[in-house]
Design a protein around this motif. Sequence first.
Motif, PDB file in Angstrom:
ATOM      1  N   UNK A  33      12.793  30.095   6.442  1.00  0.00           N
ATOM      2  CA  UNK A  33      13.323  29.870   7.791  1.00  0.00           C
ATOM      3  C   UNK A  33      14.843  29.737   7.799  1.00  0.00           C
ATOM      4  N   UNK A  34      15.458  29.773   6.610  1.00  0.00           N
ATOM      5  CA  UNK A  34      16.909  29.671   6.547  1.00  0.00           C
ATOM      6  C   UNK A  34      17.534  30.999   6.981  1.00  0.00           C
ATOM      7  N   UNK A  35      18.782  30.931   7.438  1.00  0.00           N
ATOM      8  CA  UNK A  35      19.445  32.134   7.953  1.00  0.00           C
ATOM      9  C   UNK A  35      20.753  32.372   7.183  1.00  0.00           C
ATOM     10  N   UNK A  36      20.681  32.354   5.877  1.00  0.00           N
ATOM     11  CA  UNK A  36      21.869  32.634   5.069  1.00  0.00           C
ATOM     12  C   UNK A  36      22.377  34.031   5.422  1.00  0.00           C
ATOM     13  N   UNK A  37      23.680  34.177   5.577  1.00  0.00           N
ATOM     14  CA  UNK A  37      24.230  35.398   6.163  1.00  0.00           C
ATOM     15  C   UNK A  37      24.163  36.613   5.239  1.00  0.00           C
ATOM     16  N   UNK A  38      23.891  36.415   3.950  1.00  0.00           N
ATOM     17  CA  UNK A  38      23.855  37.519   2.991  1.00  0.00           C
ATOM     18  C   UNK A  38      22.435  37.961   2.659  1.00  0.00           C
ATOM     19  N   UNK A  39      21.420  37.270   3.158  1.00  0.00           N
ATOM     20  CA  UNK A  39      20.078  37.384   2.582  1.00  0.00           C
ATOM     21  C   UNK A  39      19.120  38.167   3.475  1.00  0.00           C
ATOM     22  N   UNK A  40      18.342  39.062   2.847  1.00  0.00           N
ATOM     23  CA  UNK A  40      17.342  39.862   3.567  1.00  0.00           C
ATOM     24  C   UNK A  40      15.926  39.320   3.403  1.00  0.00           C
ATOM     25  N   UNK A  41      15.766  38.261   2.616  1.00  0.00           N
ATOM     26  CA  UNK A  41      14.409  37.813   2.302  1.00  0.00           C
ATOM     27  C   UNK A  41      13.618  37.399   3.553  1.00  0.00           C
ATOM     28  N   UNK A  42      14.217  36.701   4.535  1.00  0.00           N
ATOM     29  CA  UNK A  42      13.439  36.412   5.750  1.00  0.00           C
ATOM     30  C   UNK A  42      12.959  37.686   6.450  1.00  0.00           C
ATOM     31  N   UNK A  43      13.760  38.773   6.367  1.00  0.00           N
ATOM     32  CA  UNK A  43      13.370  40.050   6.962  1.00  0.00           C
ATOM     33  C   UNK A  43      12.270  40.719   6.154  1.00  0.00           C
ATOM     34  N   UNK A  44      12.235  40.445   4.859  1.00  0.00           N
ATOM     35  CA  UNK A  44      11.250  41.085   3.983  1.00  0.00           C
ATOM     36  C   UNK A  44       9.962  40.281   3.841  1.00  0.00           C
ATOM     37  N   UNK A  45      10.044  38.950   4.013  1.00  0.00           N
ATOM     38  CA  UNK A  45       8.877  38.102   3.758  1.00  0.00           C
ATOM     39  C   UNK A  45       8.469  37.223   4.932  1.00  0.00           C
ATOM     40  N   UNK A  46       9.294  37.155   5.958  1.00  0.00           N
ATOM     41  CA  UNK A  46       8.887  36.412   7.148  1.00  0.00           C
ATOM     42  C   UNK A  46       9.165  34.927   7.076  1.00  0.00           C
ATOM     43  N   UNK A  47       8.484  34.180   7.955  1.00  0.00           N
ATOM     44  CA  UNK A  47       8.726  32.747   8.117  1.00  0.00           C
ATOM     45  C   UNK A  47       8.203  31.950   6.918  1.00  0.00           C
ATOM     46  N   UNK A  48       8.724  30.728   6.779  1.00  0.00           N
ATOM     47  CA  UNK A  48       8.265  29.834   5.710  1.00  0.00           C
ATOM     48  C   UNK A  48       6.838  29.376   5.991  1.00  0.00           C
ATOM     49  N   UNK A  49       5.999  29.514   4.977  1.00  0.00           N
ATOM     50  CA  UNK A  49       4.610  29.073   5.085  1.00  0.00           C
ATOM     51  C   UNK A  49       4.111  28.754   3.687  1.00  0.00           C
ATOM     52  N   UNK A  50       3.074  27.929   3.598  1.00  0.00           N
ATOM     53  CA  UNK A  50       2.675  27.381   2.303  1.00  0.00           C
ATOM     54  C   UNK A  50       1.178  27.487   2.087  1.00  0.00           C
ATOM     55  N   UNK A  51       0.808  27.382   0.826  1.00  0.00           N
ATOM     56  CA  UNK A  51      -0.593  27.245   0.462  1.00  0.00           C
ATOM     57  C   UNK A  51      -1.031  25.810   0.754  1.00  0.00           C
ATOM     58  N   UNK A  52      -2.328  25.612   0.906  1.00  0.00           N
ATOM     59  CA  UNK A  52      -2.823  24.241   1.046  1.00  0.00           C
ATOM     60  C   UNK A  52      -2.733  23.548  -0.305  1.00  0.00           C
ATOM     61  N   UNK A  53      -2.567  22.247  -0.281  1.00  0.00           N
ATOM     62  CA  UNK A  53      -2.509  21.484  -1.533  1.00  0.00           C
ATOM     63  C   UNK A  53      -3.800  21.674  -2.315  1.00  0.00           C
ATOM     64  N   UNK A  54      -4.925  21.678  -1.620  1.00  0.00           N
ATOM     65  CA  UNK A  54      -6.226  21.847  -2.269  1.00  0.00           C
ATOM     66  C   UNK A  54      -6.291  23.171  -3.031  1.00  0.00           C
ATOM     67  N   UNK A  55      -5.787  24.243  -2.412  1.00  0.00           N
ATOM     68  CA  UNK A  55      -5.855  25.555  -3.063  1.00  0.00           C
ATOM     69  C   UNK A  55      -4.876  25.665  -4.227  1.00  0.00           C
TER      70      UNK A  55
END
Length: 444
Positions: free
Chosen positions: A155-177
């Motif tokens: 979810x960060x918007x660092x001005x040099x980075x394409x990763x949000x464009x390539x991977x989307x929003x921050x999301x996580x696995x469940x702790x159980x998984x």
Amino acid sequence: MMTRQKVAFYTLGCKLNFSETSTIARDFENEGFDRVDFTDPADIYVINTCSVTDNADKRFKTIVKQTQKVNPKAFVAAVGCYAQLKPQELADVDGVDLVLGATEKFKITDYLNDLSKNDFGEVHSCEIEDADFYVGSYSIGDRTRAFLKVQDGCDYKCTYCTIPLARGISRSDTLQNVLKNAKEISEQNIKEIVLTGVNIGDYGKGEFGNKKHEHTFYELVQGLDTVEGIERLRISSIEPNLLKNETIDFVSKSRTFVPHFHIPLQSGSNTILKLMRRRYMKELYVDRVTKIKDVMPDACIGVDVIVGFPGETDELFLETYHFLAELNISYLHVFTYSERDNTQAANMEGVVPKNVRSKRSKMLRGLSVKKRRAFYESQIGTHRTVLFEGENKEGYIHGFTENYVKVKAPWNPELVNTLQEVNLTKIDEDGLVRFSFVSQPLTA
């Protein structure tokens, strides 16, 4: 009886890509394919691409050519970050048959009904806003170490980075998984797990853009420390503003987490950090390093730094250089800034000439060599535990201590994938560390 088809994989980029390639490979094996080495003849070649490396397109074309030399009739698929950002560019490469974006890559076997070569690459790529679900993964390949994905997107918007464009929003696995996957890894006789993701300190955000943290990174660390059968846990890369005191204190007393942190800095100049839209100033970074060294004096601390960012004058670069020279860190990963389409930095003023970027990069790489040497020297005479790796490199076996000192010894296959108590004795001519065994080596 039908011959089982063969599939081979090539991974560019980060630990996260390696963990995802490994999971995709297991899906193929479950569908009845045999996995072979990338240099061997295969019916399908899958290339997991990266958007961070400067010459990603050149590397990709070279790898595709390699597949065509081995088997001109092989079906070639491209997945990963570059495939999401520039799908048509990859599809136009001669020999490529299929390009899959961020969400489609985990369903690759669904797209393989017809493995005949195409006259042009077929693209299946989502809008990145659709990448709002989480797919867990982990790598098993190198027997001594596994990469366990716990988080994706940013979810960060660092001005040099394409990763949000390539991977989307921050999301996580469940702790159980995550704990289930860690247990599965431990049952494979793997001694070390490296936690990986795009922004793992942001762990806890759920699917579908849910901003609420179900669990914190600290709770993740606490939970993993209880999984039986794991000898070592290593935090890969974590943002300084997300590395909290509670986590550092916990690692210092942990049963399994090792005293090794990799913390991106990117610049030692607050002026440049602001232009990059980083979420901290250099004073916070000093605070994090100081805290780690207070509770773990022998901890290894690695640093990411970018040189040649727009607006980086000679004075601002020297500010970064001197900042790092005085900081109690162990090594640097130096990245030379390169323009990326659809990023703010690509349109900024104060472009640094490429020859100047190269010179600055060389200076910081030289500083990294000195930092690593000083850190290794500080460890001579200490008692450590080494996990030995499986490759015979010119008659030597290599391994890493818990605090990431790389050691070497004459090749002995019985040491592979074992943890040994050693005393570090001297630094060899190649910069690696020699040791003596505390007692008779324990074999696998």
